[in-house]
Design an enzyme around this catalytic site. Structure first.
Site, PDB file in Angstrom:
ATOM      1  N   LYS A 194       0.865  -1.187   0.000  1.00 34.75           N
ATOM      2  CA  LYS A 194       0.000   0.000   0.000  1.00 34.75           C
ATOM      3  C   LYS A 194       0.903   1.239   0.000  1.00 34.75           C
ATOM      4  O   LYS A 194       1.957   1.236   0.628  1.00 34.75           O
ATOM      5  CB  LYS A 194      -0.856  -0.054   1.270  1.00 34.75           C
ATOM      6  CG  LYS A 194      -1.883   1.035   1.422  1.00 34.75           C
ATOM      7  CD  LYS A 194      -2.712   0.781   2.699  1.00 34.75           C
ATOM      8  CE  LYS A 194      -3.835   1.785   2.879  1.00 34.75           C
ATOM      9  NZ  LYS A 194      -4.634   1.515   4.108  1.00 34.75           N
ATOM     10  N   SER A 217      -9.633   1.186   3.082  1.00 36.83           N
ATOM     11  CA  SER A 217      -8.812   1.997   2.209  1.00 36.83           C
ATOM     12  C   SER A 217      -7.745   1.211   1.460  1.00 36.83           C
ATOM     13  O   SER A 217      -7.225   1.700   0.455  1.00 36.83           O
ATOM     14  CB  SER A 217      -8.137   3.104   3.027  1.00 36.83           C
ATOM     15  OG  SER A 217      -7.253   2.541   3.970  1.00 36.83           O
ATOM     16  N   SER A 221      -9.693  -1.298   7.198  1.00 39.11           N
ATOM     17  CA  SER A 221      -9.092  -1.127   5.870  1.00 39.11           C
ATOM     18  C   SER A 221      -8.325  -2.302   5.302  1.00 39.11           C
ATOM     19  O   SER A 221      -7.949  -2.266   4.134  1.00 39.11           O
ATOM     20  CB  SER A 221      -8.171   0.082   5.871  1.00 39.11           C
ATOM     21  OG  SER A 221      -8.938   1.225   5.633  1.00 39.11           O
TER      22      SER A 221
HETATM   23  N1  GLN Z   1     -13.209   3.284   6.449  1.00 40.99           N
HETATM   24  C1  GLN Z   1     -12.614   3.697   7.676  1.00 40.99           C
HETATM   25  C2  GLN Z   1     -12.245   5.158   7.612  1.00 40.99           C
HETATM   26  O1  GLN Z   1     -12.549   5.746   6.666  1.00 40.99           O
HETATM   27  C3  GLN Z   1     -11.413   2.851   7.993  1.00 40.99           C
HETATM   28  C4  GLN Z   1     -10.240   3.217   7.216  1.00 40.99           C
HETATM   29  C5  GLN Z   1      -9.016   2.485   7.650  1.00 40.99           C
HETATM   30  O2  GLN Z   1      -9.079   1.448   8.290  1.00 40.99           O
HETATM   31  N2  GLN Z   1      -7.878   3.050   7.320  1.00 40.99           N
HETATM   32  O3  GLN Z   1     -11.665   5.719   8.496  1.00 40.99           O
END
Ligand code: GLN
Length: 484
Positions: free
Chosen positions: A78, A153, A177
């Site tokens: 990532k 994400s 994420s």
């Molecule tokens: N969807 C969640 C957020 O927007 C989790 C994102 C993540 O785990 N980085 O914060």
């Protein structure tokens, strides 16, 4: 065997047995990336030259009889992991020109064992999102249906595994994420316990929640990757100094007598029927394998999304203060210093990141701090206590990962509340600081993958991996491949 069908273990056997070189495997992966990128968009940066060079070095090691399980295996990261000399954007325009001077510990650990880096994967900007639509580098598409989101994400990390554009990847999980994109793309994704993996060199979103973890095509690979990256790091004071178990060695012990909790708050009326059906089937599978089920309750689940979106945004507003155009990243032209800060940040950050900075700054501001931030911290403790109480009764918990299979691109991006609510089953685990894994557990009528979540006790990765392995042995879901 086709390289694109291979797990880490299968490729390792082929490399060791000299049926294939890392140069061939890496070259084939690079070709596939090039061929599929116009449809999928998993990558922000492809590191072709470095990959081939690393593959050559790996082949040399292998020829000398030095073949670690990760030697010569083409992986991808990532774009939140710092990689020395390789552009790292975190999905943001503000870091468009950022070349880090050092690498994340987790990547160094993989690289030192001979892993090959194919490139840096797309993600929501600063890991804020559930759909990979908030990246400044375009939307990643789901390999199972390119009109759907891959999740987020770490959407690029999941789509690259599902489209076989990398053998395995690393992602990060602050509120789901790793697990949610793994579920939507039909791969295995594990969020380790807070403190299990070093976050040194990982761009911070919400520091009390962020964790690093693997996305792979099966549980065995997941155990291998976790073993490689876990452990204490003196450079990350939140990493815990406790021995890393031999996860791979303990995979095959089965689940006979394992007590699995079913939290009633996770099996709600609004659950998508396809997801509900996959959960029922998963429960049935475990029952056949000898596990015992216990009905449990995590009564503060309802407050988790609100609590998370106060704590995560508060921490983000503080973490993202460093992007001011002064030391690194995008700098706008302006006459005075204050104007330069404002303009650099206005131009560099996307809409979702700005929304979060504003929410977090508000929650931390004087007069509101006690009402929002402090209150959220107290509720976080209640959520954590729910888990502690239930884990006195059960070894693991089984829940859905997401309330629905992957939704359509564009469906929720203009409705942040709907987007936030879709994280309801993953967020509590981060607030509690414990570990959880998403496993392929079925498909919707429309042919989209559905994941089941196994939640473990703090530092109970060994147990969820073992339970995941048993499930995989009894089912075929993880062997299905996206027809891309
Ligand atoms: N969807 C969640 C957020 O927007 C989790 C994102 C993540 O785990 N980085 O914060």
């Amino acid at each position: 065997m086709n390289i694109f069908d291979m797990t880490i273990h299968e490729l390792h056997a082929a490399l060791k047995g000299k049926q294939l070189s890392s140069m061939e495997a890496t070259g084939a992966m690079l070709e596939r990336i090039e061929a599929l990128e116009p449809q999928i968009g998993s990558y922000i940066t492809v590191t072709r030259e470095q990959a081939l060079e690393a593959a050559g070095a790996a082949d040399k090691k292998i020829a000398e009889g030095n073949c670690d399980i990760l030697t010569g295996i083409p992986l991808a990261l990532k774009d939140i992991f710092l990689t020395e000399g390789i552009r790292t954007t975190c999905g943001s325009r503000i870091l468009d020109n950022f070349i880090p001077p050092y690498s994340a510990t987790s990547w160094e650990k993989l690289r030192d064992r001979g892993a090959v880096l194919l490139g840096k994967l797309n993600q929501d900007e600063f890991a804020m999102g559930s759909s990979s639509e908030s990246s400044a580098y375009g939307t990643t598409r789901n390999p199972w249906n390119t009109s759907c989101i891959p999740g987020g994400s770490s959407g690029g990390s999941a789509s690259a595994v599902a489209a076989r554009q990398a053998i395995a990847t690393l992602g990060t999980d602050t509120g789901g994420s790793i697990r949610q994109p793994a579920s939507h793309c039909g791969c295995v994704g594990l969020k380790p316990t807070y403190g299990r993996v070093s976050r040194y060199g990982v761009i911070a979103y919400a520091s009390s929640l962020d964790q690093v973890g693997p996305l792979t095509i099966d549980v065995e690979d997941c155990a291998t990757m976790l073993e490689a990256v876990a452990g204490y790091d003196p450079k990350d004071s939140t990493s815990v100094n406790t021995p890393v178990p031999d996860y791979s060695a303990n995979l095959k012990q089965g689940v006979k007598g394992l007590k699995i909790g079913l939290p009633k708050e996770y099996f709600i009326d609004g659950l998508d029927p396809d997801v509900q059906q996959a959960m029922t089937a998963a429960i049935e599978t475990y029952r056949r394998l000898g596990a015992e089920f216990v009905d449990i309750s995590l009564p503060h689940t309802d407050y988790a999304v609100a609590t998370y979106y106060l704590i995560a945004t508060a921490e983000a507003s503080s973490n993202l203060a460093r992007y001011d155009g002064v030391r690194f990243g995008h700098r706008a032209d302006a006459d005075a210093l204050l104007g330069m800060y404002t303009k650099s940040r206005s131009e560099g950050f996307g809409a979702e990141v700005k929304r979060r900075i504003m929410l977090g700054t508000y929650a931390l501001s004087s007069g509101y701090y006690d009402a929002y931030y402090v209150k959220a911290q107290k509720v976080r403790t209640l959520i954590m206590n729910d888990f502690i109480r239930s884990f006195a009764e059960v070894d693991v918990m089984l829940t859905p990962v997401a309330p629905t299979p992957a939704f359509k691109i564009g469906e929720k991006i203009n409705d942040p509340l709907q987007m936030y609510l879709s994280d309801i089953f993953t967020i509590p685990v981060n607030l509690a600081g414990t570990c959880a894994m998403s496993l392929p557990a079925g498909f919707s009528a429309a042919g989209l993958p559905i994941g089941v979540q196994l939640i473990g006790k703090p530092f109970g990765e060994e147990t969820i991996l073992r339970a995941g392995y048993a499930f995989e042995q009894a089912t075929e879901w993880h062997t299905r491949k996206a027809a891309i």
